[in-house]
Design an enzyme around this catalytic site. Structure first.
Site, short mmCIF file in Angstrom:
data_model
loop_
_atom_site.label_atom_id
_atom_site.label_comp_id
_atom_site.label_asym_id
_atom_site.label_seq_id
_atom_site.Cartn_x
_atom_site.Cartn_y
_atom_site.Cartn_z
N GLY A 41 0.85 -1.17 0.00
CA GLY A 41 0.00 0.00 0.00
C GLY A 41 0.89 1.23 0.00
O GLY A 41 1.87 1.29 0.75
N THR A 42 0.57 2.20 -0.81
CA THR A 42 1.47 3.31 -1.08
C THR A 42 0.66 4.57 -1.32
O THR A 42 -0.50 4.49 -1.69
CB THR A 42 2.33 3.00 -2.32
OG1 THR A 42 3.03 1.77 -2.11
CG2 THR A 42 3.35 4.08 -2.61
N VAL A 43 1.28 5.73 -1.13
CA VAL A 43 0.68 6.99 -1.57
C VAL A 43 1.69 7.72 -2.45
O VAL A 43 2.90 7.61 -2.27
CB VAL A 43 0.25 7.88 -0.39
CG1 VAL A 43 -0.85 7.23 0.40
CG2 VAL A 43 1.43 8.24 0.50
N MET B 10 1.06 4.04 -7.70
CA MET B 10 1.31 3.27 -6.48
C MET B 10 0.83 1.83 -6.64
O MET B 10 0.09 1.50 -7.56
CB MET B 10 0.59 3.95 -5.32
CG MET B 10 -0.91 4.08 -5.52
SD MET B 10 -1.71 5.27 -4.41
CE MET B 10 -1.33 6.81 -5.21
#
Length: 580
Positions: A383-385, A465
């Protein structure tokens, strides 16, 4: 009627997916590509694009207050820690590629955290691990994000750290309403959170996942951000925050010591690049997976003519195009598994892997009639931003950070309201691997900020992402733009695929599956229909000069840039592009 309106949107009883009861069909756009979800956003004084509206507005507020694109990127990132806690935060890592307008220079910041000094292969084996744990204290590395914020502000920012963190502090203390999509992230992380008492207290209030529309507050995180605002890097790495991390690590049998936190995590790296369709594509060097993007693009460019294919003429509805892209992805990701690791610990043959000649040598490994088998292997999740910013001075920032899996390690630091990332899970315990765990080493990393240059001038800050989707997603949106003529928004809206190397499985978004899925299955791909969940969340800001050859820069002191910023934001996320 009045009663119905009063009840509209009421959160009780609430579900995370209220939409299926609605039987309406989608409305139509009036012009352009009719499947485009929204118009591009255009502005001249500054721009922010990211995956959550409140975070985008935090960055825009900093631009309006006189901050530059660097200040805005950090303000947005800090706000994302609050509003997307499953994906990013001060317990994770950060990377950025930045165009510095006054210096006419592209720089790259690497704030990937390192393994603790006690994290040896023997130490993991002594604890009974046969493979790296995905969660828990032994999956954590030293957080690099705060070190990156401070270093980047010192290098190119204009506002004090405390001012930049103000919007995030207020969001943490005052609370924000949970959206449907972000609640869905919480659902994925609930099991991990439930294993840690402090995580349950902070992130599962009342023992439950927060409901859609519920106001979520995290005053402990607000306290952490205030400490950083007042005390800078030392408050986190030498003071009470690091002490609390070490204390929790000792309680859980982890490897952290205070001496792991004192050295800076940041390095200033040279981006790696290849030219594709007359545009210079820049990515981060190892241990991030940037070389896979460049290798994929080089393979497409070198091999398509050998198969008698013209990518631009094939277009994004062609099974041949998708087959070639997928086979290029397999080859590039196989090279990642073989070679990618911390270059301070092993030699990574980046120059060879991103060369045009190497790409050409791989064409004979692609059969346009059959999908190639691949050996089993790992595939990064995550999970990334991602944040893109630009200002009226002409600075442009491509910034990404993450705690890796949903809610990272699942270990929340008592009293400080943040989760440690689990990037250590991307090490392995194979002593022959370039990515074997070792003291002070950086793991293989999925985070990828991207940047485009043309004729020595900045063209676009972009990112996508989503763990192992990032490199293959970069290649897809770039082909959409550079071959198929997509604008920065339609490149986001176009259907994507994701190929999982570990299982050799290909997922296509539903309309794409209906279009090419059967043909790809006939060629031997194991194909499934999917929604946008694992297709990555894209954001981008492009600069279009008013006059050919202009750089983005103020037309006069305090004036707008001599052209326009044009931004897009992914409908698969909650985000938005905003400008002024």
């Amino acid at each position: 009627m009045a009663s119905a309106l009063a009840d509209a949107g009421r959160p009780e009883p609430v579900t995370s997916l209220p939409a299926p009861a609605l039987q309406a069909v989608s409305g139509d756009r009036t012009s352009g590509w009719l499947s485009q979800s929204r118009s591009e956003v255009l502005a001249r004084n500054g721009m922010v694009a990211t995956s959550q509206p409140l975070a985008a507005e935090a960055g825009l507020g900093i631009l309006r207050a006189g901050g530059n694109a660097i200040d805005a990127a950090i303000a947005t990132a800090a706000a994302l820690n609050v509003v997307e806690p499953a994906s990013a935060g001060v317990g994770g890592d950060a990377l950025a590629i930045i165009w510095l307008a006054k210096e006419h220079r592209l720089i790259a910041m690497n704030a990937i955290g390192r393994a603790p000094a006690a994290a040896t292969l023997a130490a993991y084996r002594a604890k009974g691990f046969k493979e790296m744990p995905l969660h828990g204290i032994h999956s954590a590395t030293v957080p690099g994000a705060v070190d990156g914020w401070v270093a980047l502000l010192k290098r190119a920012g204009t506002l004090p750290l405390g001012r930049v963190l103000e919007p995030a502090i207020h969001l943490a203390e005052d609370g924000f309403p949970i959206s449907e999509r972000i609640r869905n992230d919480w659902i994925y992380g609930a099991e991990v959170l439930s294993a840690d008492p402090e995580s349950r207290r902070v992130y599962l209030p009342g023992g439950r996942i927060p409901e859609t529309y519920q106001i979520f507050r995290n005053p402990d995180l607000g306290r952490t951000l205030r400490l950083i605002a007042d005390g800078g890097r030392d408050a986190f790495y030498r003071g009470p925050v690091a002490q609390a991390i070490v204390k929790r690590s000792r309680e859980l049998g982890g490897f952290f010591a205070m001496s792991d936190f004192a050295p800076s995590q940041v390095t200033w790296d040279t981006p790696i690049t290849t030219r594709y369709r007359g545009v210079d594509v820049y990515e981060m060097p190892a241990p991030p997976q940037g070389m896979a993007v460049l290798e994929m693009l080089n393979i497409v460019e070198a091999c398509a003519p050998k198969f008698g294919l013209d990518i631009a003429k094939l277009g994004p509805r062609s099974p041949d195009y998708f087959h070639l892209m997928i086979e290029a992805k397999k080859l590039a990701y196989a090279d990642l598994a073989l070679h990618d690791g911390d270059p301070a610990f092993s030699k990574v043959p980046t120059d060879r892997l991103i060369s045009k000649s190497y790409a050409a040598s791989l064409c004979n490994r692609i059969d346009m009639r059959r999908a190639a088998p691949i050996p089993p292997g790992g595939e990064a999740i995550g999970g990334t931003v991602y944040v893109a910013t630009a200002d009226r001075e002409g600075n442009m920032v491509s910034f990404i950070y993450s705690i890796y899996d949903s809610f990272g390690s699942g270990i929340t630091i008592p009293g400080y309201g943040f989760v440690l990332g689990d990037r250590g899970a991307l090490f392995n315990l194979d002593p022959a691997s370039p990515n074997v765990v070792a003291p002070t080493k950086r793991p293989f990393h999925t985070l990828l900020p991207g940047f485009l240059m043309k004729d020595g001038r900045p063209l676009m800050a972009f990112g996508l992402m989503g763990g192992g989707q990032q490199a293959q997603g970069h290649a897809q949106v770039l082909v959409d733009i550079l071959d198929f003529g997509a604008n920065v928004q339609s490149a986001s809206d176009a259907a994507r695929f994701t190929h999982v190397q570990a299982r050799n499985r290909l997922a296509l978004e539903s309309q794409l599956y209906r279009l090419v899925g059967a043909e790809l299955a006939q060629r031997g791909h194991v194909v499934e229909s999917a929604n946008g969940e694992n297709m990555g969340g894209y954001q981008a800001i492009r600069f279009k000069p008013e006059h050919v050859g202009d750089f983005p820069a103020s037309t006069k002191p305090g004036g707008p840039v001599n052209g326009a910023y044009i931004a897009g934001s992914d409908h698969r996320k909650d985000g938005e592009a905003v400008g002024w």
